[in-house]
Write a protein that holds these residues in place. Structure first.
Motif, PDB file in Angstrom:
ATOM      1  N   GLU A 292       0.803  -1.142   0.069  1.00 58.55           N
ATOM      2  CA  GLU A 292       0.112  -0.004   0.186  1.00 58.55           C
ATOM      3  C   GLU A 292       0.862   1.303   0.062  1.00 58.55           C
ATOM      4  OE1 GLU A 292      -4.118   0.389   1.766  1.00 58.55           O
ATOM      5  OE2 GLU A 292      -2.685   1.097   3.218  1.00 58.55           O
ATOM      6  N   SER A 293       2.056   1.033   0.590  1.00 58.34           N
ATOM      7  CA  SER A 293       2.849   2.288   0.670  1.00 58.34           C
ATOM      8  C   SER A 293       3.556   2.743  -0.609  1.00 58.34           C
ATOM      9  CB  SER A 293       4.152   2.243   1.658  1.00 58.34           C
ATOM     10  OG  SER A 293       3.619   1.836   3.023  1.00 58.34           O
ATOM     11  N   VAL A 294       3.865   1.688  -1.369  1.00 54.44           N
ATOM     12  CA  VAL A 294       4.249   1.616  -2.749  1.00 54.44           C
ATOM     13  C   VAL A 294       3.054   2.372  -3.576  1.00 54.44           C
ATOM     14  CG1 VAL A 294       5.291   0.716  -4.686  1.00 54.44           C
ATOM     15  CG2 VAL A 294       6.215   0.099  -2.632  1.00 54.44           C
ATOM     16  N   LYS A 295       1.832   1.821  -3.393  1.00 52.14           N
ATOM     17  CA  LYS A 295       0.704   2.162  -4.274  1.00 52.14           C
ATOM     18  C   LYS A 295       0.566   3.743  -3.843  1.00 52.14           C
ATOM     19  CE  LYS A 295      -3.931   1.012  -5.334  1.00 52.14           C
ATOM     20  NZ  LYS A 295      -4.961   0.764  -4.439  1.00 52.14           N
ATOM     21  N   ASN A 296       0.905   4.078  -2.756  1.00 51.26           N
ATOM     22  CA  ASN A 296       0.472   5.753  -2.397  1.00 51.26           C
ATOM     23  C   ASN A 296       1.637   6.380  -2.505  1.00 51.26           C
ATOM     24  OD1 ASN A 296      -2.023   4.821  -1.499  1.00 51.26           O
ATOM     25  ND2 ASN A 296      -1.490   4.669   0.631  1.00 51.26           N
ATOM     26  N   GLY A 297       2.633   5.975  -3.145  1.00 47.61           N
ATOM     27  CA  GLY A 297       3.852   6.849  -3.511  1.00 47.61           C
ATOM     28  C   GLY A 297       4.870   7.164  -2.551  1.00 47.61           C
ATOM     29  N   ILE A 298       4.532   6.695  -1.214  1.00 44.67           N
ATOM     30  CA  ILE A 298       5.416   6.930  -0.030  1.00 44.67           C
ATOM     31  C   ILE A 298       6.868   6.508  -0.408  1.00 44.67           C
ATOM     32  CG2 ILE A 298       5.829   6.473   2.302  1.00 44.67           C
ATOM     33  CD1 ILE A 298       2.701   6.169   2.262  1.00 44.67           C
ATOM     34  N   PHE A 299       7.138   5.478  -1.160  1.00 45.19           N
ATOM     35  CA  PHE A 299       8.511   5.185  -1.343  1.00 45.19           C
ATOM     36  C   PHE A 299       8.292   4.442  -2.846  1.00 45.19           C
ATOM     37  CE2 PHE A 299       7.548   2.695   2.345  1.00 45.19           C
ATOM     38  CZ  PHE A 299       7.306   1.293   1.662  1.00 45.19           C
ATOM     39  N   THR A 300       9.390   3.889  -3.560  1.00 45.66           N
ATOM     40  CA  THR A 300       9.365   3.441  -4.749  1.00 45.66           C
ATOM     41  C   THR A 300      10.405   2.128  -4.546  1.00 45.66           C
ATOM     42  OG1 THR A 300      11.244   4.406  -5.749  1.00 45.66           O
ATOM     43  CG2 THR A 300       8.922   5.288  -6.320  1.00 45.66           C
ATOM     44  N   LEU A 301      10.652   1.271  -5.693  1.00 43.51           N
ATOM     45  CA  LEU A 301      11.454  -0.049  -5.415  1.00 43.51           C
ATOM     46  C   LEU A 301      12.628   0.380  -6.009  1.00 43.51           C
ATOM     47  CD1 LEU A 301       8.502  -2.736  -6.350  1.00 43.51           C
ATOM     48  CD2 LEU A 301       9.346  -1.924  -3.994  1.00 43.51           C
ATOM     49  N   ASP A 302      13.299   1.318  -5.960  1.00 45.62           N
ATOM     50  CA  ASP A 302      14.445   1.835  -6.790  1.00 45.62           C
ATOM     51  C   ASP A 302      15.680   1.447  -5.971  1.00 45.62           C
ATOM     52  OD1 ASP A 302      14.616   3.685  -4.796  1.00 45.62           O
ATOM     53  OD2 ASP A 302      14.435   5.528  -6.133  1.00 45.62           O
ATOM     54  N   GLY A 303      15.663   0.925  -4.770  1.00 49.61           N
ATOM     55  CA  GLY A 303      16.915   0.356  -4.285  1.00 49.61           C
ATOM     56  C   GLY A 303      17.700   1.590  -3.188  1.00 49.61           C
ATOM     57  N   LYS A 304      17.006   2.414  -3.169  1.00 47.21           N
ATOM     58  CA  LYS A 304      17.405   3.709  -2.376  1.00 47.21           C
ATOM     59  C   LYS A 304      16.717   4.098  -0.939  1.00 47.21           C
ATOM     60  CE  LYS A 304      18.882   6.217  -6.652  1.00 47.21           C
ATOM     61  NZ  LYS A 304      18.128   6.778  -7.629  1.00 47.21           N
ATOM     62  N   THR A 305      15.801   3.065  -0.793  1.00 48.89           N
ATOM     63  CA  THR A 305      15.032   3.368   0.424  1.00 48.89           C
ATOM     64  C   THR A 305      15.612   2.358   1.430  1.00 48.89           C
ATOM     65  OG1 THR A 305      13.350   4.130  -0.873  1.00 48.89           O
ATOM     66  CG2 THR A 305      12.789   3.743   1.427  1.00 48.89           C
ATOM     67  N   LYS A 306      16.052   2.778   2.681  1.00 51.50           N
ATOM     68  CA  LYS A 306      16.272   1.659   3.872  1.00 51.50           C
ATOM     69  C   LYS A 306      15.165   1.559   4.763  1.00 51.50           C
ATOM     70  CE  LYS A 306      21.298   1.850   4.466  1.00 51.50           C
ATOM     71  NZ  LYS A 306      21.286   2.079   2.816  1.00 51.50           N
TER      72      LYS A 306
END
Ligand code: ACO
Length: 325
Positions: A292-306
């Motif tokens: 849901e967080s990805v769907k809501n744009g809170i973070f993406t799957l670009d490898g830059k989020t810890k």
């Protein structure tokens, strides 16, 4: 060196939404009691969808989003304590439903920690170099095992599923810190699914079949043992709490999250929360929140989020993985 990467996320919930007010019509409770103690407003409850239906919907969404074929999947792990049946496993049912003919599939039982334990296992399978692509799902139809005459537990849980597609295409480690724990000696404080022994040779009847919980004991476990686990995982990985972008913890209770954030000295806003809409969905809660967080744009799957993923629940089990998402 092979690194696993989460390349897609997805979730699925039953259509029916049951609010606290709806519950107050069928049991002696009210919105104020439930919301002030738990942060829960609504939950989705199955009107026929079983665990493998929700899990297969997640798996199909993952395949469609990634444009990969079902026969390219090497393994499917479903974390659940509410399987359709013990045999075949829910994962085997999902394998059949999506036509993943080359995948081996099994369920993993670690209650509300199930998704974190399964993700850790899957990452090692991919890192071994023997497999290229796997699906990990947390799925529960918890409403099946609830004691609907016990208001102190029936208001807490909901049904749902969430999952991730993992591929061996990473350019960095997926899991950069982890600590998984179990204390079976405290297991009776959260109990369900005892099966009688009834044979020509012996009879042992257990009183409790549906879910029973010592609420206070579980609350204390969650706020004492779990922050310690997160702290140790961060220390051992030599990562400071400030370097973590978001904390996605099992969605049991917002008061538990308040206390954990305080103990760790982390801003509460970094602890994402969706239990207000879904209740406690056990093994599904973390992947549901992730998707849901990805769907809501809170973070993406670009490898830059810890991200810190922490599960805790029956067993007792608890554990953290720190991931590069
Ligand atoms: N509606 C209204 N009143 C209720 C309800 C309800 N649904 N349920 C219990 N009550 C009553 C009780 O009967 C009790 O009444 P009494 O004082 O007259 O006997 C009163 O409310 C207080 O009950 P407590 O159990 O003391 O309430 P507490 O403040 O401890 O909150 C809760 C209960 C929310 C279950 C809390 O203990 C908790 O959050 N525990 C953590 C459990 C948890 O999150 N488990 C999830 C599963 S495990 C996991 O996922 C980790």
């Amino acid at each position: 060196m092979t690194f696993a990467k989460i390349t897609q996320v997805a979730h699925s919930v039953p259509k029916k939404v049951v609010s606290n007010d709806d519950l107050s019509k069928i049991m002696d409770t009210n919105d104020e009691w439930i919301y002030s103690r738990t942060g829960i407003k609504n939950r989705h409850i199955s009107t026929g969808e079983n665990t493998s239906d929700l899990a297969a919907d997640v798996a199909q969404k993952l395949l469609t989003k990634a444009s990969v074929s079902a026969d390219s999947i090497d393994f499917i792990i479903v974390a659940t304590i509410t399987p359709d049946s013990l045999m075949p496993s829910t994962a085997a049912r999902v394998q059949a439903k999506i036509g993943a003919i080359n995948a081996f599939a099994y369920d993993l039982t670690a209650a509300c920690s199930g998704f974190v334990f399964a993700l850790s296992t899957a990452e090692k399978l991919l890192a071994s170099g023997s497999y290229k692509r796997g699906i990990v799902i947390g799925a529960e139809v918890f409403s099946k095992i609830m004691d609907w005459s016990d208001r102190s537990t029936a208001v807490l849980f909901g049904d749902g599923a969430g999952g991730v597609l993992l591929e061996n295409t990473g350019t960095q480690p997926l899991i950069i810190g982890e600590k998984l724990q179990t204390d079976g000696s405290r297991g009776d404080s959260l109990l369900s699914g005892l099966t009688d022994i009834n044979t020509p040779f012996a009879t042992v009847n257990y009183e409790s079949k549906s879910l029973s919980m010592e609420g206070r004991a579980i609350f204390d476990f969650a706020v004492r043992d779990v922050p310690k686990n997160i702290k140790t995982t961060l220390e051992e990985a030599q990562i400071s709490s400030e370097e973590i972008d978001f904390y996605l913890l099992h969605q049991a209770n917002s008061r538990i999250l308040d206390k954990m954030a305080k103990k760790l000295g982390v801003e509460r806003s970094k602890f994402l929360q969706n239990m207000q809409e879904y209740g406690n969905t056990s093994a599904a809660s973390i992947p549901l929140l992730l998707s849901e967080s990805v769907k809501n744009g809170i973070f993406t799957l670009d490898g830059k989020t810890k991200i810190v993923l922490t599960g805790f629940g029956g067993g007792l089990t608890w554990g953290t993985t720190i991931i590069n998402l």
